[in-house]
Design a protein around this motif. Structure first.
Motif, short mmCIF file in Angstrom:
data_model
loop_
_atom_site.label_atom_id
_atom_site.label_comp_id
_atom_site.label_asym_id
_atom_site.label_seq_id
_atom_site.Cartn_x
_atom_site.Cartn_y
_atom_site.Cartn_z
N ALA A 205 0.83 -1.21 0.00
CA ALA A 205 0.00 0.00 0.00
C ALA A 205 0.86 1.26 0.00
O ALA A 205 0.51 2.27 -0.62
N ALA A 206 2.00 1.18 0.69
CA ALA A 206 2.93 2.32 0.70
C ALA A 206 3.51 2.54 -0.69
O ALA A 206 3.66 3.68 -1.15
N GLU A 207 3.82 1.44 -1.39
CA GLU A 207 4.38 1.56 -2.75
C GLU A 207 3.32 2.08 -3.73
O GLU A 207 3.63 2.85 -4.64
N THR A 208 2.06 1.66 -3.53
CA THR A 208 0.98 2.20 -4.36
C THR A 208 0.85 3.71 -4.16
O THR A 208 0.69 4.47 -5.12
N ALA A 209 0.92 4.13 -2.88
CA ALA A 209 0.83 5.56 -2.57
C ALA A 209 1.97 6.32 -3.25
O ALA A 209 1.76 7.38 -3.88
N LYS A 210 3.17 5.76 -3.14
CA LYS A 210 4.34 6.40 -3.73
C LYS A 210 4.16 6.55 -5.25
O LYS A 210 4.47 7.60 -5.83
N ALA A 211 3.65 5.50 -5.88
CA ALA A 211 3.44 5.53 -7.33
C ALA A 211 2.42 6.61 -7.72
O ALA A 211 2.43 7.11 -8.83
N LYS A 212 1.54 6.94 -6.78
CA LYS A 212 0.52 7.97 -7.04
C LYS A 212 0.94 9.33 -6.48
O LYS A 212 0.12 10.24 -6.36
N ASN A 213 2.23 9.42 -6.09
CA ASN A 213 2.78 10.67 -5.52
C ASN A 213 2.02 11.13 -4.28
O ASN A 213 1.71 12.30 -4.12
N LYS A 214 1.70 10.15 -3.42
CA LYS A 214 0.98 10.49 -2.18
C LYS A 214 1.77 9.98 -0.97
O LYS A 214 2.53 9.01 -1.07
N GLU A 215 1.54 10.64 0.15
CA GLU A 215 2.15 10.20 1.41
C GLU A 215 1.33 9.06 2.00
O GLU A 215 0.13 8.95 1.76
N GLY A 216 1.97 8.21 2.79
CA GLY A 216 1.23 7.19 3.54
C GLY A 216 0.90 5.95 2.75
O GLY A 216 1.77 5.36 2.10
N TYR A 217 -0.39 5.59 2.76
CA TYR A 217 -0.82 4.28 2.24
C TYR A 217 -2.05 4.44 1.35
O TYR A 217 -2.98 5.17 1.69
N VAL A 218 -2.06 3.73 0.23
CA VAL A 218 -3.24 3.72 -0.64
C VAL A 218 -3.69 2.28 -0.86
O VAL A 218 -2.90 1.43 -1.29
N PHE A 219 -4.97 2.01 -0.55
CA PHE A 219 -5.59 0.71 -0.82
C PHE A 219 -6.60 0.88 -1.94
O PHE A 219 -7.30 1.90 -2.01
N THR A 220 -6.68 -0.12 -2.81
CA THR A 220 -7.56 -0.03 -3.98
C THR A 220 -8.52 -1.21 -4.01
O THR A 220 -8.48 -2.08 -3.13
N LEU A 221 -9.35 -1.25 -5.03
CA LEU A 221 -10.30 -2.35 -5.20
C LEU A 221 -9.71 -3.50 -6.01
O LEU A 221 -10.41 -4.46 -6.31
N ASP A 222 -8.43 -3.40 -6.38
CA ASP A 222 -7.75 -4.53 -7.02
C ASP A 222 -7.58 -5.64 -5.98
O ASP A 222 -7.25 -5.37 -4.81
N TYR A 223 -7.77 -6.87 -6.39
CA TYR A 223 -7.78 -7.98 -5.43
C TYR A 223 -6.57 -8.07 -4.51
O TYR A 223 -6.72 -8.29 -3.31
N PRO A 224 -5.33 -7.91 -5.02
CA PRO A 224 -4.18 -8.05 -4.11
C PRO A 224 -4.15 -6.99 -3.00
O PRO A 224 -3.51 -7.17 -1.98
N SER A 225 -4.86 -5.89 -3.22
CA SER A 225 -4.96 -4.85 -2.21
C SER A 225 -6.21 -5.06 -1.34
O SER A 225 -6.17 -4.97 -0.11
N TYR A 226 -7.31 -5.38 -1.99
CA TYR A 226 -8.63 -5.49 -1.34
C TYR A 226 -8.72 -6.69 -0.39
O TYR A 226 -9.15 -6.57 0.76
N ILE A 227 -8.30 -7.86 -0.88
CA ILE A 227 -8.50 -9.10 -0.10
C ILE A 227 -7.74 -9.07 1.23
O ILE A 227 -8.33 -9.37 2.28
N PRO A 228 -6.43 -8.73 1.25
CA PRO A 228 -5.74 -8.69 2.55
C PRO A 228 -6.37 -7.69 3.52
O PRO A 228 -6.45 -7.95 4.72
N PHE A 229 -6.83 -6.55 3.00
CA PHE A 229 -7.44 -5.55 3.88
C PHE A 229 -8.71 -6.11 4.52
O PHE A 229 -8.91 -6.00 5.73
N MET A 230 -9.58 -6.74 3.71
CA MET A 230 -10.83 -7.29 4.24
C MET A 230 -10.58 -8.46 5.19
O MET A 230 -11.39 -8.74 6.07
N THR A 231 -9.45 -9.14 5.00
CA THR A 231 -9.16 -10.33 5.80
C THR A 231 -8.51 -9.98 7.14
O THR A 231 -8.76 -10.65 8.14
N TYR A 232 -7.68 -8.93 7.16
CA TYR A 232 -6.85 -8.71 8.35
C TYR A 232 -7.08 -7.39 9.08
O TYR A 232 -6.72 -7.28 10.25
N ALA A 233 -7.60 -6.36 8.41
CA ALA A 233 -7.70 -5.03 9.06
C ALA A 233 -8.66 -5.08 10.25
O ALA A 233 -9.82 -5.46 10.11
#
Length: 681
Positions: A205-233
């Protein structure tokens, strides 16, 4: 553009005739399609203008051989539209799709061509044809009759209009889903609300944020981002937000697909009626193992009866567990709680979670493992090569050889998500297998998946679910690689849709076997083989919440039939309609803002309309087939040879039930699946 300089129209002066991606520019496609359609028309005209009496060779074989250039260009373009698209490619797809649809109709509604095909078909009893030739003849005759060749002019005209409109609507549907997926992001500036999430998910999520020129963390609706968030957050509020965003894709937003869903369902129904079928499902299922909607509905109900009591027990157990869960108790389970508490319960019962297993499933090891299994079963070898051009740097390319060192196929593997790539996992091909003047033309096969990318500190480590996904898609790839048929239109995965999932789903079984896991499940840092206790837990956990999983998959198939197995013209409310199905299967309360139909690409964009049941149907086949491997040994070469000779290599050359029975000795029985799933004692 001067077509002489268009690489899509020239001979591919490349290694094994592979696509010259480095030379192909977006500007080449439209003129290439134009020229290829023109060439294909000339080939059709050559058949219709032939003064000789129609026979199998000058009509049926000639028709099968026509359109090779168009097929080559189409496969390259539409594969990229799925795996490496952009605004320009999507624009071209919108331009080209109606033209391809129109050309297809020009062929199937060509009266002179149909007259020749019909003459050969009506004379078939006097011809000395092989089984494969009989199948090709029947397939070609049905290609015409099922596309309106027997209709009058007015109805043919309406059929053309419907097909053109459907090609546009399904494209628009897919573009909306992709746009809605990309439009959402959950941006968190610090990690204060990320408790419970594994480090790998945070790092991604940090690398996704970096790729979007943002600070912190970005989570998306793409499965590799979405599934871990729904499973563990642990943060239930954020899980709810993400879940609702996922459920509302292309529903009452800027990319609303409701109108597209209604129009697609209505036009498919109208098309079926024009052709003399009761519904779209009746039309589709004529060319499936199941044959009729009644068979599919009875099949679904039979499994539903077995699965629902088990699912209710599992749901009650999960509800009780959630109420008493010390860290985050909840009184009433909602959909955004499902993965989270299921994972916690699974850990309690089996002390097994994805984070514990992931270090043993480094992507490169899993790839090598599936290659080794293919080698032991079918004698194939895989050699990575840089000689083959790639459409993206992430793509891996392999030369696949047989035991005698002859070329088997070319294999492309594309494993990581990126902006221009749709979600999910699939197998496709850039070139089919067929026989041409004594030469066995070998296929170019591709697997496309969306696994977590390597980070600065970790390689790509797969969840166990992703491991089974990789095996599943590679099972499809083997179906393509091991093809050995005379005609390209019958080759590889060109089989009935409720048979096509057998090779993919049967290969998943090896993921649960100690003998197979020991080949590739090694710790990425220590190279230690996965401990036996983990293997035993994987097997024990395989049936965890199988009732709920079965109910979920059945609900998708039943919803598909609810759109396509009836007259949908009176439906005005997409959400209300789908609730009628989900009320039979849902144990969680409905979420008002969610609608699945508007993003159900399998049935409204892909080829699964009236066919989603085939996943469960193929599970019956695969459980029944794998029983034979278990009886004889999972690497037993004679059993593998029987499977290769009667299933994998034969493509669509005969009725699949005949092929399956030849391999297994009898028709498939539902018992093996119910037993494997733990739904019966």
């Amino acid at each position: 553009m001067n077509t002489n300089t268009n690489p899509l129209l020239a001979n591919f002066e490349t290694f094994q005739d592979t696509a010259p991606f480095s030379l192909i520019k977006e500007a080449h496609y439209e003129s290439a399609f134009e020229k290829a359609i023109e060439e294909a028309r000339k080939e059709i005209n050559a058949i219709t203008e032939n003064s000789a009496q129609p026979n199998f060779e000058n009509t049926i074989e000639a028709l099968d051989a026509s359109g090779e250039l168009l097929g080559r260009i189409s496969s390259i373009f539409f594969n990229l539209n799925s795996a490496e698209t952009n605004d320009e490619i999507q624009r071209i797809a919108r331009e080209v799709s109606p033209k391809l649809s129109e050309f297809g109709n020009d062929v199937t509604l060509n009266e002179e061509l149909f007259a020749r095909v019909k003459a050969v078909y009506e004379n078939r009893a006097t011809l000395d044809l092989t089984e494969e030739q009989k199948t090709l003849l029947e397939k070609q005759y049905k290609r015409f009759s099922r596309n309106g060749a027997n209709l009058n002019e007015d109805k043919k005209k309406r059929l053309r209009e419907i097909d053109s409109e459907l090609s546009q609507l399904t494209l628009a549907f897919g573009e909306n889903v992709l746009a809605a997926t990309n439009a959402y992001e959950l941006h968190l500036e610090d990690d204060s609300r990320l408790s419970g999430l594994p480090e790998s998910a945070k790092e991604a999520a940090a690398e996704t944020a970096k790729a979007k020129n943002k600070e912190g963390y970005v989570f998306t609706l793409d499965y590799p981002s979405y599934i871990p968030f729904m499973t563990y957050a642990d943060d239930r509020e954020l899980r709810e937000e993400l879940s609702k965003a996922f459920g509302a894709k292309a529903y009452k937003d800027d990319y609303d697909n409701q109108e597209n869903v209604l129009k697609i369902a209505q036009l498919r129904y109208e098309r079926a009626q024009l052709l003399g079928y009761e519904t779209h499902a009746h039309f589709v299922l004529e060319e499936r193992m199941a044959k009729t909607p009644e068979t599919v509905n009875n099949f679904s109900q039979e499994i539903l009866e077995k699965a629902k009591p088990a699912a209710q027990r599992e749901f009650d157990e999960l509800q009780e567990f959630a109420r008493n869960y010390a860290d985050n108790p909840v009184e009433s389970l909602k959909k955004w709680d499902a993965a989270y508490y299921s994972e916690k319960l699974k850990q309690k019962l089996y002390s097994l979670d994805d984070e514990l297993l992931k270090p043993y499933f480094k992507l490169e090891n899993v790839i090598n493992g599936v290659f080794e299994i293919a080698s032991r079963l079918y004698g194939l070898s895989f050699e990575e090569t840089q000689e083959i051009q790639k459409y993206h740097p992430d793509v891996l390319t392999y030369v696949v050889k047989n035991e005698d060192n002859s070329l088997n196929s070319i294999f492309y593997a594309d494993f990581f998500p990126r902006k221009g790539k749709r979600n999910g996992a699939w197998m496709t091909s850039f070139k089919n297998q067929w026989h041409d003047n004594g030469h066995n033309i070998r296929p170019h096969v591709s697997n496309v998946c969306n696994f977590t990318k390597p980070t600065a500190t970790k390689p790509s480590l797969l969840t166990f679910n992703e491991v089974t996904t990789l095996f599943h898609e590679f099972g499809h790839a083997l179906h393509g690689m091991l093809a050995d048929t005379k005609y390209r239109s019958l080759s590889g995965t060109s089989v009935f849709w409720d048979f096509v999932e057998l090779p993919s789903q049967v290969l998943e079984n090896w993921c649960y076997e100690k003998e197979a896991l020991e080949i590739f499940a090694r710790h990425y840092e220590t190279d230690e083989v996965i401990p036996l206790e983990y293997i035993e837990k994987i097997k024990a956990a395989a049936n965890f919440q199988e009732g709920l999983q079965t109910l979920r998959q059945l609900s998708f198939g039943m919803m598909d039939m609810s759109w396509h197995g009836i007259d949908p013209t009176a439906i005005t409310d997409v959400k209300a309609h789908e609730r009628k199905t989900f009320d039979q299967t849902d144990l969680y309360p409905d979420v008002e803002s969610s609608c699945m139909s508007t993003s159900f690409a399998h049935i409204f964009q892909g080829g699964y309309s009236a066919g989603y049941y085939s996943y469960k149907w193929a599970e019956v086949l695969d459980a029944d087939a794998f029983e034979l491997f278990q009886e004889n040994g999972i690497f037993d070469r004679p059993t593998a040879k029987k499977f290769r000779d009667n299933v994998l290599s034969r493509g669509g050359t005969e009725d699949p039930m005949l092929l399956y029975t030849r391999f297994r000795g009898s028709e498939p029985k539902i018992d093996a699946l119910l037993k494997r799933a733990g739904l019966v004692a």
